[in-house]
Scaffold this motif. Structure first.
Motif, short mmCIF file in Angstrom:
data_model
loop_
_atom_site.label_atom_id
_atom_site.label_comp_id
_atom_site.label_asym_id
_atom_site.label_seq_id
_atom_site.Cartn_x
_atom_site.Cartn_y
_atom_site.Cartn_z
N SER A 144 23.40 -27.37 -57.71
CA SER A 144 23.51 -26.24 -56.78
C SER A 144 24.74 -25.39 -57.11
N LYS B 161 25.06 -21.27 -58.97
CA LYS B 161 25.79 -20.14 -58.42
C LYS B 161 26.46 -19.32 -59.53
N PHE C 243 22.72 -11.84 -49.52
CA PHE C 243 22.75 -13.28 -49.76
C PHE C 243 23.44 -13.60 -51.09
N ASP D 15 26.98 -15.39 -51.66
CA ASP D 15 26.90 -16.66 -52.39
C ASP D 15 28.04 -16.78 -53.41
N VAL E 140 30.87 -18.16 -51.54
CA VAL E 140 30.60 -19.59 -51.33
C VAL E 140 31.00 -20.39 -52.57
N TRP E 141 30.61 -19.87 -53.74
CA TRP E 141 30.97 -20.52 -55.02
C TRP E 141 32.49 -20.59 -55.17
N ALA F 176 28.67 -19.26 -45.97
CA ALA F 176 27.53 -19.97 -46.56
C ALA F 176 26.34 -19.95 -45.60
N SER G 276 24.92 -16.42 -45.33
CA SER G 276 24.15 -16.09 -46.54
C SER G 276 22.76 -16.71 -46.51
N TRP H 239 18.97 -15.08 -46.64
CA TRP H 239 17.88 -15.52 -47.51
C TRP H 239 16.62 -15.81 -46.69
#
Length: 235
Positions: free
Chosen positions: A54, A58, A98, A102, A105-106, A123, A126, A130
């Motif tokens: 996951s 990203k 999103f 993201d 988030v990464w 997160a 986002s 989505w």
């Protein structure tokens, strides 16, 4: 063509396919959700694979939000009804948001962005984006399938006693209809995946259900990215 030539040609197509960043991303997505299905949310090797894949995905998606931003400002195809235009633009806007969020988030999960609480909130926002884009996509595909169905019925009446499957225009519309149907299934299943990731229905949409649906939609995406078969020419 010899066996070696045929093998070389097939490997060439595979190389072209794997050279696509989008294809590699979807293959990683299949691994990610397949691992989620196996782990069922329990600690272990499968969950570690899920989390690491996951995070790796990203990186593939850095600056990908530009694609949907371009789609948002691009003019729609002529003849598209206003409701479908608005739904399509909403999908682009939500998906672009999103993908942009993201990236934060990464940054949070790699330690670049230090505010963990805010990163987790971003997160979640986002994922809601989505979820919204998947819902809009489902409605767009339903609307387009309805338009295609009407167009195909009209063409059938025009062809009357002729074999409709020999008509090139009908074949094109049928192919588009099949592609739209596949996209509809994918969008609808992605809604379930988003619900699972957000834990909106934890008793019904478990990590295993989320993993199963995500794995199937990943395979659909991989299939959609396959190059179109070359039409054979008559000698």
């Amino acid at each position: 063509m010899t066996t070696l030539d045929a093998t070389r040609a097939e490997l060439g197509l595979l190389v072209l396919y794997l050279n696509k960043a989008e294809a590699r991303d979807k293959i990683c997505r299949a691994i990610q959700y397949g691992s989620k299905f196996v782990s069922n949310g329990e600690p272990g090797t499968a969950q570690n694979v899920d989390k690491s894949t996951s995070l790796a995905r990203k990186v593939f998606r850095l600056f990908k939000f530009v694609n949907d931003l371009h789609g948002l400002i691009s003019p729609p195809p002529q003849g598209t009804p206003l409701p479908l235009i608005l739904l399509g633009k909403s999908k682009n806007a939500l998906l672009s948001t999103f993908l942009f969020l993201d990236q934060i988030v990464w940054a949070g999960r790699t330690g670049i962005y230090k505010n963990k609480e805010r990163a987790e909130l971003i997160a979640r926002i986002s994922l809601y984006c989505w979820l919204g884009s998947s819902a809009c996509g489902t409605l767009v595909e339903l609307g387009e399938l309805q338009r295609l169905s009407k167009s195909m019925k009209k063409l059938e009446r025009e062809l009357k006693h002729k074999d409709k499957y020999e008509d090139e225009q009908y074949q094109i519309k049928l192919q588009k209809s099949n592609e739209r149907l596949l996209s509809l299934i994918k969008s609808a299943m992605d809604i379930v995946v988003a619900v699972g990731l957000l834990q909106l229905a934890p008793k019904k949409v478990t990590p295993r259900v989320t993993g199963a649906f995500g794995f199937v939609t990943s395979l659909i995406s991989c299939y959609q990215l396959l190059p179109a078969p070359a039409k054979s020419k008559m000698a």
